[in-house]
Write a protein that holds these residues in place. Structure first.
Motif, PDB file in Angstrom:
ATOM      1  N   ALA A 235      -4.428  -6.197 -17.747  1.00 24.91           N
ATOM      2  CA  ALA A 235      -3.299  -6.634 -18.638  1.00 24.91           C
ATOM      3  C   ALA A 235      -1.930  -5.789 -18.213  1.00 24.91           C
ATOM      4  O   ALA A 235      -0.937  -6.591 -17.730  1.00 24.91           O
ATOM      5  N   GLU A 236      -2.238  -4.654 -17.836  1.00 25.42           N
ATOM      6  CA  GLU A 236      -1.086  -3.545 -17.017  1.00 25.42           C
ATOM      7  C   GLU A 236      -0.718  -4.531 -15.759  1.00 25.42           C
ATOM      8  O   GLU A 236       0.529  -4.264 -15.601  1.00 25.42           O
ATOM      9  N   LYS A 237      -1.714  -4.549 -15.015  1.00 32.15           N
ATOM     10  CA  LYS A 237      -1.419  -5.250 -13.799  1.00 32.15           C
ATOM     11  C   LYS A 237      -0.613  -6.600 -13.826  1.00 32.15           C
ATOM     12  O   LYS A 237       0.267  -6.702 -13.053  1.00 32.15           O
TER      13      LYS A 237
ATOM     14  N   GLU B 260      15.541  -4.088  -9.555  1.00 35.52           N
ATOM     15  CA  GLU B 260      15.630  -4.615  -8.202  1.00 35.52           C
ATOM     16  C   GLU B 260      14.313  -5.010  -7.646  1.00 35.52           C
ATOM     17  O   GLU B 260      14.060  -5.374  -6.742  1.00 35.52           O
ATOM     18  N   GLY B 261      13.139  -4.565  -8.615  1.00 35.31           N
ATOM     19  CA  GLY B 261      11.799  -4.930  -8.070  1.00 35.31           C
ATOM     20  C   GLY B 261      11.246  -4.206  -6.899  1.00 35.31           C
ATOM     21  O   GLY B 261      10.242  -4.786  -6.113  1.00 35.31           O
ATOM     22  N   LYS B 262      11.830  -2.916  -6.841  1.00 40.01           N
ATOM     23  CA  LYS B 262      11.293  -2.094  -5.607  1.00 40.01           C
ATOM     24  C   LYS B 262      10.115  -1.573  -5.584  1.00 40.01           C
ATOM     25  O   LYS B 262       9.801  -1.114  -7.059  1.00 40.01           O
ATOM     26  N   ILE B 263       9.343  -1.417  -4.748  1.00 40.01           N
ATOM     27  CA  ILE B 263       7.892  -0.996  -4.746  1.00 40.01           C
ATOM     28  C   ILE B 263       8.218   0.554  -4.260  1.00 40.01           C
ATOM     29  O   ILE B 263       8.522   1.211  -3.305  1.00 40.01           O
ATOM     30  N   THR B 264       7.999   1.542  -5.358  1.00 37.48           N
ATOM     31  CA  THR B 264       7.960   3.040  -4.995  1.00 37.48           C
ATOM     32  C   THR B 264       6.752   3.526  -5.549  1.00 37.48           C
ATOM     33  O   THR B 264       5.821   2.720  -6.012  1.00 37.48           O
ATOM     34  N   LEU B 265       6.446   4.809  -5.008  1.00 36.54           N
ATOM     35  CA  LEU B 265       5.015   5.436  -5.570  1.00 36.54           C
ATOM     36  C   LEU B 265       4.989   5.561  -6.821  1.00 36.54           C
ATOM     37  O   LEU B 265       3.789   5.252  -7.406  1.00 36.54           O
TER      38      LEU B 265
ATOM     39  N   LEU C 265       3.436   2.083  -7.757  1.00 39.36           N
ATOM     40  CA  LEU C 265       2.164   1.829  -7.194  1.00 39.36           C
ATOM     41  C   LEU C 265       1.020   2.629  -7.767  1.00 39.36           C
ATOM     42  O   LEU C 265      -0.104   2.176  -8.082  1.00 39.36           O
ATOM     43  N   LEU C 266       1.440   3.722  -8.332  1.00 38.42           N
ATOM     44  CA  LEU C 266       0.384   4.525  -8.821  1.00 38.42           C
ATOM     45  C   LEU C 266      -0.062   3.879 -10.323  1.00 38.42           C
ATOM     46  O   LEU C 266      -1.124   4.112 -10.929  1.00 38.42           O
ATOM     47  N   ALA C 267       0.930   3.636 -10.936  1.00 33.65           N
ATOM     48  CA  ALA C 267       0.855   2.806 -12.358  1.00 33.65           C
ATOM     49  C   ALA C 267       0.103   1.599 -12.190  1.00 33.65           C
ATOM     50  O   ALA C 267      -0.760   1.550 -13.062  1.00 33.65           O
TER      51      ALA C 267
ATOM     52  N   THR D 138       0.785  -1.110   0.058  1.00 36.71           N
ATOM     53  CA  THR D 138      -0.168   0.001  -0.002  1.00 36.71           C
ATOM     54  C   THR D 138       0.984   1.070  -0.124  1.00 36.71           C
ATOM     55  O   THR D 138       2.123   1.181   0.281  1.00 36.71           O
ATOM     56  N   GLU D 139       0.316   2.452  -0.419  1.00 36.16           N
ATOM     57  CA  GLU D 139       0.849   3.650  -0.304  1.00 36.16           C
ATOM     58  C   GLU D 139       1.386   4.074   1.162  1.00 36.16           C
ATOM     59  O   GLU D 139       2.198   4.609   1.447  1.00 36.16           O
ATOM     60  N   ALA D 140       0.538   3.577   2.121  1.00 38.88           N
ATOM     61  CA  ALA D 140       0.793   3.800   3.668  1.00 38.88           C
ATOM     62  C   ALA D 140       2.051   2.996   3.803  1.00 38.88           C
ATOM     63  O   ALA D 140       2.883   3.630   4.803  1.00 38.88           O
TER      64      ALA D 140
END
Length: 311
Positions: A237-239, A220-225, A228-230, A146-148
């Motif tokens: 299909a994009e997911k 690196e597969g990092k989760i960044t904002l 998350l937004l995209a 999550t963004e949180a």
């Protein structure tokens, strides 16, 4: 700042030759020295005219540099500030151990300062940084994050040291708690804005001008904002694309370009920068209690500098 640099160079010395050699590779290479600058400017803003802030600024830089050495090992990074990272040259073991040495030097400087409040602030920040890095490791490669959770990561790994760096300026000047809190708010929000811009820049061609390779976070597969937004705004299909490249780490030629296309389609980078500007405004609000002058102008200018990197 010159006095702070002299303190840094003096304190990183050791009879074990590899320690100053490896530390100098990162510290002497420069960098923006942003965090120690915050300590120096905050102390002067609060009217302090002694010397304690110089040593504490060096302490802040040692904490930051130690975390960089450890981060590059964890991330298996090959570049830092446009040159080969310390771990790429000296190996992971040496980088981790010299990072430990710099942490120890930082704590020596805290103890030498003699203030339990300074010790509490900087020790707490050091623990929070480690927690932020571990949390990033936990949510890495997980598109259900999550963004949180993401915000919690950057509050820990980046904002905590920015906040501590500015707060100790008020402490050494023996200013009221309200001023310390205001500077803490300034540093905290500046740190979030700084990291948001960094995360957006990882997907920007401007990254190359800053001595970094484009798409490191992606690889690196990092989760960044931006991710998350995209992901949140994409169709099924994009997911599926994001799950493949981030969660499963199945990345091929053209995948980074496709990630950039999807981010542009869903305004992920623009909205990340807009969020950074919002936090920048919050940082500026933290300076409101202080009188106008060159130190306040410098601290306000740092906010603009951090945001302007995205232009």
């Amino acid at each position: 700042m010159e006095a702070c640099n002299r303190e840094i160079l003096a304190r990183m010395q050791s009879p074990v030759e590899l320690i100053p050699q490896l530390a100098a590779h990162l510290i002497a290479a420069g960098g923006k020295r942003l965090r120690p600058l915050l300590t120096l400017a905050a102390a002067r803003l609060c009217g302090y005219r002694g010397e304690r802030h110089v040593r504490l600024a060096a302490c802040v830089e040692f904490i930051h540099t130690a975390t960089l050495l450890h981060d590059d090992v964890v991330d298996e990074s090959e570049l830092r500030r446009g040159q080969a990272s310390a771990n790429a040259i000296f190996g992971n073991k040496a980088s981790v151990l010299v990072g430990d040495f710099l942490f120890a030097r930082a704590f020596e400087l805290m103890v030498a300062d003699g203030s339990l409040e300074v010790l509490r602030i900087l020790c707490s920040a050091s623990a929070t940084i480690a927690e932020g890095e571990v949390l990033q490791l936990v949510i890495q490669n997980d598109t259900s994050s999550t963004e949180a959770q993401y915000l919690e990561v950057i509050e820990g790994k980046t904002a905590a040291l920015f906040a501590a760096a500015t707060r100790v300026g008020a402490v050494v000047a023996d200013r009221p708690q309200a001023e310390a809190e205001a500077l803490d708010s300034y540093g905290h929000n500046l740190g979030i804005a700084f990291q948001l811009v960094d995360d957006a820049l990882d997907y920007s061609a401007k990254q190359e001008q800053l001595g970094k390779t484009v798409g490191d976070d992606f690889r690196e597969g990092k989760i960044t904002l931006p991710v998350l937004l995209a992901f949140a705004r994409g169709d099924e299909a994009e997911k599926a694309f994001w799950r493949r490249v981030i969660e499963e780490r199945e990345q091929g030629e053209g995948d980074l370009a496709e990630a950039l296309r999807l981010m542009q389609k869903h305004r992920a980078l623009e909205d990340t920068i807009a969020r950074a500007r919002d936090y920048g405004d919050r940082a500026l609000a933290g300076l409101a209690p202080f009188a106008e002058g060159p130190e306040k102008a410098a601290l306000a200018g740092i906010v603009e500098f951090c945001i302007a990197r995205a232009r």
